[in-house]
Motif scaffolding. Structure first.
Motif, PDB file in Angstrom:
ATOM      1  N   GLU A  47      -6.933   0.239   4.979  1.00 31.42           N
ATOM      2  CA  GLU A  47      -6.530   0.526   6.368  1.00 31.42           C
ATOM      3  C   GLU A  47      -6.398  -0.796   7.117  1.00 31.42           C
ATOM      4  O   GLU A  47      -7.297  -1.629   7.089  1.00 31.42           O
ATOM      5  N   ASP A  48      -5.259  -0.993   7.777  1.00 33.13           N
ATOM      6  CA  ASP A  48      -5.034  -2.255   8.484  1.00 33.13           C
ATOM      7  C   ASP A  48      -5.474  -2.201   9.938  1.00 33.13           C
ATOM      8  O   ASP A  48      -5.658  -3.241  10.570  1.00 33.13           O
ATOM      9  N   LYS A  59      -3.470  11.505  10.985  1.00 30.68           N
ATOM     10  CA  LYS A  59      -4.075  10.773  12.100  1.00 30.68           C
ATOM     11  C   LYS A  59      -3.712  11.484  13.395  1.00 30.68           C
ATOM     12  O   LYS A  59      -2.636  12.069  13.490  1.00 30.68           O
ATOM     13  N   GLN A  80       0.848   3.698   6.629  1.00 31.37           N
ATOM     14  CA  GLN A  80       1.516   2.668   7.438  1.00 31.37           C
ATOM     15  C   GLN A  80       0.765   1.356   7.344  1.00 31.37           C
ATOM     16  O   GLN A  80      -0.120   1.059   8.149  1.00 31.37           O
ATOM     17  N   LEU A  81       1.134   0.579   6.340  1.00 31.33           N
ATOM     18  CA  LEU A  81       0.537  -0.745   6.157  1.00 31.33           C
ATOM     19  C   LEU A  81       1.634  -1.790   6.298  1.00 31.33           C
ATOM     20  O   LEU A  81       2.775  -1.541   5.903  1.00 31.33           O
ATOM     21  N   ASP A  88      -4.212   4.358   3.960  1.00 34.21           N
ATOM     22  CA  ASP A  88      -3.305   4.419   5.106  1.00 34.21           C
ATOM     23  C   ASP A  88      -1.880   4.234   4.588  1.00 34.21           C
ATOM     24  O   ASP A  88      -1.631   3.375   3.741  1.00 34.21           O
TER      25      ASP A  88
HETATM   26 MN    MN Z   1      -1.823   1.298   9.530  1.00 29.62          MN
END
Ligand code: MN
Length: 131
Positions: free
Chosen positions: A9-10, A105, A55-56, A53
């Motif tokens: 997770e970013d 999310k 969306q990285l 995640d």
């Molecule tokens: Mn992300």
């Protein structure tokens, strides 16, 4: 023995919340803030489950899931995708990439633990390389 979850997770806020919830439920959490870091760590620590995640930055979660599935030592490790995309077809895309499940999310603290437990119960306890 504590079960280990690799959390890729970013976003620091999401990382903090998920780590807090998981540690409160007795899990050991290993964070990775990028896809390549997560892939490297997964092979090394053999986690009981991976939260990914989608969306990285750079390498996205779909590519990370495919790379994880190419590692023979990780074939039995459940991967749970986390995404804020609510579009139809995203769930199928995560499953096609090799994920076992999907969490939307924002993370719901009420249901997060049971969503994770569900995927841990689907496989025997222990590391990814055990028979
Ligand atoms: Mn992300």
């Amino acid at each position: 023995m504590k079960r280990t979850i690799l959390l890729i997770e970013d976003n620091e806020q999401n990382l903090y919340l998920a780590t807090f919830l998981l540690e409160n439920n007795g899990f050991e959490v290993v964070p990775a803030r990028s896809g390549p870091e997560g892939i490297e760590l997964a092979g090394r620590i053999q986690p009981d489950l991976i939260i990914l995640d989608i969306q990285l930055p750079g390498m996205d979660g779909y590519a990370v899931a495919r790379a994880l599935r190419q590692n023979a030592s990780l074939t039995r490790v459940p991967i749970v995708a986390v995404t804020s995309y609510a579009m139809v077809g995203d769930r199928e895309r995560t499953l096609e990439a090799g994920c076992n499940g999907y969490i939307e999310k924002p993370i719901n603290p009420e249901t997060f633990k049971s969503q994770i437990e569900k995927h841990l119960k689907a496989r025997p306890a222990g590391g990814g390389t055990q028979p």
